[in-house]
Design a protein around this motif. Structure first.
Motif, PDB file in Angstrom:
ATOM      1  N   HIS A  86     121.190 -31.423 -10.241  1.00 61.19           N
ATOM      2  CA  HIS A  86     121.302 -29.962 -10.111  1.00 61.19           C
ATOM      3  C   HIS A  86     119.983 -29.308  -9.740  1.00 61.19           C
ATOM      4  CE1 HIS A  86     124.990 -30.114 -13.013  1.00 61.19           C
ATOM      5  NE2 HIS A  86     125.178 -30.757 -11.877  1.00 61.19           N
ATOM      6  N   ASN A  87     118.886 -29.827 -10.287  1.00 60.69           N
ATOM      7  CA  ASN A  87     117.602 -29.165 -10.042  1.00 60.69           C
ATOM      8  C   ASN A  87     116.981 -29.518  -8.692  1.00 60.69           C
ATOM      9  OD1 ASN A  87     116.956 -31.764 -10.587  1.00 60.69           O
ATOM     10  ND2 ASN A  87     115.344 -31.313 -12.090  1.00 60.69           N
ATOM     11  N   LYS A  88     117.688 -30.360  -7.905  1.00 58.60           N
ATOM     12  CA  LYS A  88     117.213 -30.633  -6.548  1.00 58.60           C
ATOM     13  C   LYS A  88     118.136 -30.014  -5.520  1.00 58.60           C
ATOM     14  CE  LYS A  88     114.827 -35.080  -6.876  1.00 58.60           C
ATOM     15  NZ  LYS A  88     114.945 -36.463  -6.422  1.00 58.60           N
ATOM     16  N   CYS A  89     119.346 -29.628  -5.959  1.00 62.91           N
ATOM     17  CA  CYS A  89     120.366 -29.139  -5.020  1.00 62.91           C
ATOM     18  C   CYS A  89     120.040 -27.709  -4.604  1.00 62.91           C
ATOM     19  CB  CYS A  89     121.734 -29.188  -5.691  1.00 62.91           C
ATOM     20  SG  CYS A  89     123.046 -28.493  -4.671  1.00 62.91           S
ATOM     21  N   ILE A  90     120.049 -27.458  -3.268  1.00 60.29           N
ATOM     22  CA  ILE A  90     119.765 -26.104  -2.780  1.00 60.29           C
ATOM     23  C   ILE A  90     121.061 -25.362  -2.445  1.00 60.29           C
ATOM     24  CG2 ILE A  90     117.486 -26.709  -1.919  1.00 60.29           C
ATOM     25  CD1 ILE A  90     118.686 -26.862   0.901  1.00 60.29           C
ATOM     26  N   GLY A  91     122.190 -26.039  -2.575  1.00 59.40           N
ATOM     27  CA  GLY A  91     123.477 -25.390  -2.304  1.00 59.40           C
ATOM     28  C   GLY A  91     123.719 -25.130  -0.835  1.00 59.40           C
ATOM     29  N   CYS A  92     123.245 -26.041   0.035  1.00 60.36           N
ATOM     30  CA  CYS A  92     123.391 -25.803   1.475  1.00 60.36           C
ATOM     31  C   CYS A  92     124.808 -26.105   1.956  1.00 60.36           C
ATOM     32  CB  CYS A  92     122.385 -26.621   2.273  1.00 60.36           C
ATOM     33  SG  CYS A  92     122.658 -28.404   2.177  1.00 60.36           S
ATOM     34  N   GLY A  93     125.541 -26.911   1.189  1.00 57.27           N
ATOM     35  CA  GLY A  93     126.936 -27.190   1.548  1.00 57.27           C
ATOM     36  C   GLY A  93     127.108 -28.353   2.503  1.00 57.27           C
ATOM     37  N   ILE A  96     129.352 -31.000   0.980  1.00 58.34           N
ATOM     38  CA  ILE A  96     130.747 -30.548   0.865  1.00 58.34           C
ATOM     39  C   ILE A  96     131.444 -30.747   2.207  1.00 58.34           C
ATOM     40  CG2 ILE A  96     132.197 -28.505   0.516  1.00 58.34           C
ATOM     41  CD1 ILE A  96     130.140 -27.473  -1.458  1.00 58.34           C
ATOM     42  N   ARG A 104     134.200 -32.301  -3.287  1.00 61.06           N
ATOM     43  CA  ARG A 104     133.100 -31.519  -3.850  1.00 61.06           C
ATOM     44  C   ARG A 104     133.394 -30.032  -3.756  1.00 61.06           C
ATOM     45  NH1 ARG A 104     127.515 -33.565  -3.183  1.00 61.06           N
ATOM     46  NH2 ARG A 104     127.635 -35.786  -3.607  1.00 61.06           N
ATOM     47  N   TYR A 105     132.733 -29.261  -4.600  1.00 64.73           N
ATOM     48  CA  TYR A 105     132.830 -27.803  -4.507  1.00 64.73           C
ATOM     49  C   TYR A 105     131.511 -27.199  -4.945  1.00 64.73           C
ATOM     50  CZ  TYR A 105     133.621 -28.344  -9.519  1.00 64.73           C
ATOM     51  OH  TYR A 105     133.484 -28.694 -10.835  1.00 64.73           O
ATOM     52  N   SER A 106     131.355 -25.922  -4.607  1.00 69.27           N
ATOM     53  CA  SER A 106     130.134 -25.229  -4.985  1.00 69.27           C
ATOM     54  C   SER A 106     130.356 -24.610  -6.364  1.00 69.27           C
ATOM     55  CB  SER A 106     129.838 -24.153  -3.935  1.00 69.27           C
ATOM     56  OG  SER A 106     128.676 -23.475  -4.264  1.00 69.27           O
ATOM     57  N   ASP A 109     127.398 -21.564 -10.483  1.00 64.31           N
ATOM     58  CA  ASP A 109     125.955 -21.441 -10.748  1.00 64.31           C
ATOM     59  C   ASP A 109     125.097 -21.789  -9.543  1.00 64.31           C
ATOM     60  OD1 ASP A 109     126.485 -20.601 -13.242  1.00 64.31           O
ATOM     61  OD2 ASP A 109     126.066 -22.506 -14.254  1.00 64.31           O
ATOM     62  N   GLY A 110     125.713 -22.218  -8.432  1.00 61.59           N
ATOM     63  CA  GLY A 110     124.946 -22.410  -7.201  1.00 61.59           C
ATOM     64  C   GLY A 110     124.878 -23.842  -6.716  1.00 61.59           C
ATOM     65  N   TYR A 111     124.762 -24.783  -7.656  1.00 64.00           N
ATOM     66  CA  TYR A 111     124.634 -26.180  -7.215  1.00 64.00           C
ATOM     67  C   TYR A 111     126.011 -26.752  -6.871  1.00 64.00           C
ATOM     68  CZ  TYR A 111     125.813 -26.756 -12.140  1.00 64.00           C
ATOM     69  OH  TYR A 111     126.414 -26.652 -13.366  1.00 64.00           O
TER      70      TYR A 111
ATOM     71  N   LEU B  81     122.304 -20.520   1.554  1.00 62.74           N
ATOM     72  CA  LEU B  81     122.099 -21.391   0.396  1.00 62.74           C
ATOM     73  C   LEU B  81     122.716 -20.753  -0.840  1.00 62.74           C
ATOM     74  CD1 LEU B  81     118.418 -22.574   0.864  1.00 62.74           C
ATOM     75  CD2 LEU B  81     120.512 -23.629   1.681  1.00 62.74           C
ATOM     76  N   LYS B  82     123.367 -21.592  -1.668  1.00 59.41           N
ATOM     77  CA  LYS B  82     123.999 -21.049  -2.867  1.00 59.41           C
ATOM     78  C   LYS B  82     123.095 -21.247  -4.088  1.00 59.41           C
ATOM     79  CE  LYS B  82     128.337 -20.752  -0.826  1.00 59.41           C
ATOM     80  NZ  LYS B  82     127.825 -21.194   0.483  1.00 59.41           N
ATOM     81  N   TYR B  86     115.908 -22.792  -5.175  1.00 59.60           N
ATOM     82  CA  TYR B  86     115.466 -24.175  -5.042  1.00 59.60           C
ATOM     83  C   TYR B  86     115.196 -24.555  -3.577  1.00 59.60           C
ATOM     84  CZ  TYR B  86     116.756 -24.865  -9.909  1.00 59.60           C
ATOM     85  OH  TYR B  86     116.826 -24.789 -11.268  1.00 59.60           O
TER      86      TYR B  86
END
Lengths: 177, 313
Positions: A86-93, A96, A104-106, A109-111, B81-82, B86
């Motif tokens: 989680h602490n490396k994931c930027i949520g770029c998708g 996914i 997978r899903y977003s 909380d963002g990750y 970015l979500k 980070y």
């Protein structure tokens, strides 16, 4: 070590207990799920054939999600379990989008979130929550490198298939047919 | 008959009923990235050819908008970015297998280069520009002397940037519509064509404008060729790719793709540019605007339709 799961499509009744067990065990946010049940109906009445499949992340040995992750957040943990840090994931998708199983899903909380094979339970010597909860005992979990594990034993004697192997992902969910 | 349905009610937000995790931010960024790559490529190319003064708009004027384009594009990426806080994690690792990692690092190279290029040509726009500090003036003198190596690096990295905007999609085999390596050259060509269109808008000399109209016609011809090849490849491929091509060949995305991208974004501007070369008076903003519009729509339609193409269910 190579963790894998076998799901007996002939025993599964499609009750979705595995889905609820996972949501409860992993505190999955409301409205989301890490596993799901697919019902396939073949034929025309009265010649019908039914297949129930409890599906989740395939923990692929050649994971497109791990390959495309720009930060290394998606990674292989012990036994080939595909996890997201989680602490490396930027949520770029990207992961996914890269998953042909849409596993997978977003997370709100963002990750990015997904099935972990309940790695926290495995470490304690327990089975994943979905396997433990299944009322028909249709799921088998274990180490493929150990010939005595439940999953190795059942794959020795039953015919099985994997989902879209032609996507080149080397999935580690085996469906007994 | 075969029916395959999810009976446990999976309805993950942005995943079901079909994937839509990437909204307007990604296609907008891909358009802006491609456009920046196009402008920088022409600037570098004509500098290396020693035609800086002949093609002044391409080398000295149009590149001034590139830093702005890239900053807007990067901002769009950040919005996508979500887990925004980070984002710096992109720059703590280099992952050669991940196109997105490549893109992040190429942008890290191209963005400062575009600022440098703009800075060493600032006097073309503001002749009385004064850097105020001696160190900055010295730096400018030094950088102007290094223009050739800068142009080399800029030219090569702009091609990587242009190709990467397509590779980003084509590396996903989970989305059959994207899983074709033609997207790399197609998006590069689209970016170059958009870059040529912007240079036409800035060109004051008729000669330069007609030169870039010619270049644009050539690139659009290549694009049409690549699009035809893309569909030929899909139709000769597996069922999932045949279905993916169907999205544009009779499916829900057919009309927008052929009308906005192919007719309005390619065929009409080529027609107008040919008329211009035949000495008809066509306001340059019309073909240039149409090319930019087509280039933007190409990114949007490929991005949205690609997320709808799939293997399962």
């Amino acid at each position: 070590m190579r963790y894998a799961m076998a799901i007996d499509t002939r025993k599964c009744v499609g009750c979705s207990d595995c889905v609820v067990a996972c949501q409860t065990e992993n505190n999955v946010p409301i409205g989301y799920c890490r596993d799901w049940v697919v019902e396939v109906t073949d034929g025309t009445y009265p010649q019908l054939e039914l297949e129930n499949r409890s599906e989740r992340c395939n923990h692929c040995a050649n994971s497109p999600c791990v390959r495309c992750c720009p930060t290394g957040a998606s990674h292989y943990a012990d036994g080939g379990i595909v996890l997201v840090a989680h602490n490396k994931c930027i949520g770029c998708g990207a992961c996914i989008t890269s998953c042909p199983y849409d596993a997978r899903y977003s997370h709100p909380d963002g990750y990015v979130d997904k099935c972990t094979f309940c790695i926290h339970r495995i470490k304690k010597g327990l089975e994943p929550a979905c396997v433990a909860a299944c009322p028909t005992k249709c799921m088998y979990f274990g180490d493929l490198d150990d010939p005595k594990s439940p999953v190795s034993e059942v794959l020795k004697v039953r015919k099985y298939k994997t989902l879209i192997p032609e996507a080149g992902t080397d999935p580690q969910l085996y469906f007994l047919i | 008959m075969r029916e395959e349905i999810i009976v446990s009610g999976r309805n993950n937000y942005l995943i079901d009923p079909h994937l839509h995790i990437w909204h307007w931010q990604i296609p907008l960024y891909l358009f802006l990235g491609g456009l920046a790559a196009g402008i920088l490529f022409f600037a570098a190319f004509f500098t290396l050819m020693g035609k800086e003064d002949k093609y002044k708009a391409a080398v000295k004027i149009a590149p001034h908008i590139v830093p702005w384009i890239l900053v807007i594009g990067l901002f769009a990426l950040l919005l996508d970015l979500k887990h925004k806080l980070y984002f710096w994690r992109l720059y703590t690792t280099i992952r050669l297998e991940s196109p997105m990692s490549w893109g992040a690092w190429v942008l890290m190279l191209v963005t400062p280069l575009s600022f440098i290029w703009s800075a060493i040509h600032i006097k073309e726009i503001f002749p009385k520009w004064n850097w105020k500090f001696k160190i900055l003036t010295d730096l400018e003198t030094f950088l102007i002397k290094q223009k050739t190596p800068i142009a080399w690096v800029m030219g090569i990295s702009s091609i990587i940037l242009g190709v990467y905007t397509g590779i980003l999609f084509s590396a996903f085999n989970a989305r059959p519509l994207w899983n074709t390596s033609i997207l790399g050259p197609l998006f590069l060509a689209s970016g170059l064509s958009a870059g040529a269109a912007v240079i036409m808008l800035f060109a004051t000399k008729h000669k330069e404008r007609t030169m870039f109209a010619r270049i644009d016609i050539g690139i659009i011809a290549v694009e049409l060729f690549l699009i035809i090849h893309m569909f030929m490849g899909f139709l000769a491929s597996t069922q999932v790719q045949i279905d993916a091509a169907g999205l544009f060949l009779g499916g829900p995305w057919t009309a927008p793709f052929w009308i906005f991208v192919v007719i309005l974004g390619m065929i009409v501007p080529v027609f107008l540019e040919v008329l211009e070369l035949r000495k008809f008076k066509i306001p340059v903003v019309i073909p240039a605007g149409l090319v930019l519009f087509g280039s933007l729509m190409l990114r949007f339609l490929i991005s949205y339709a690609g997320q709808e193409s799939r293997w399962l269910y």
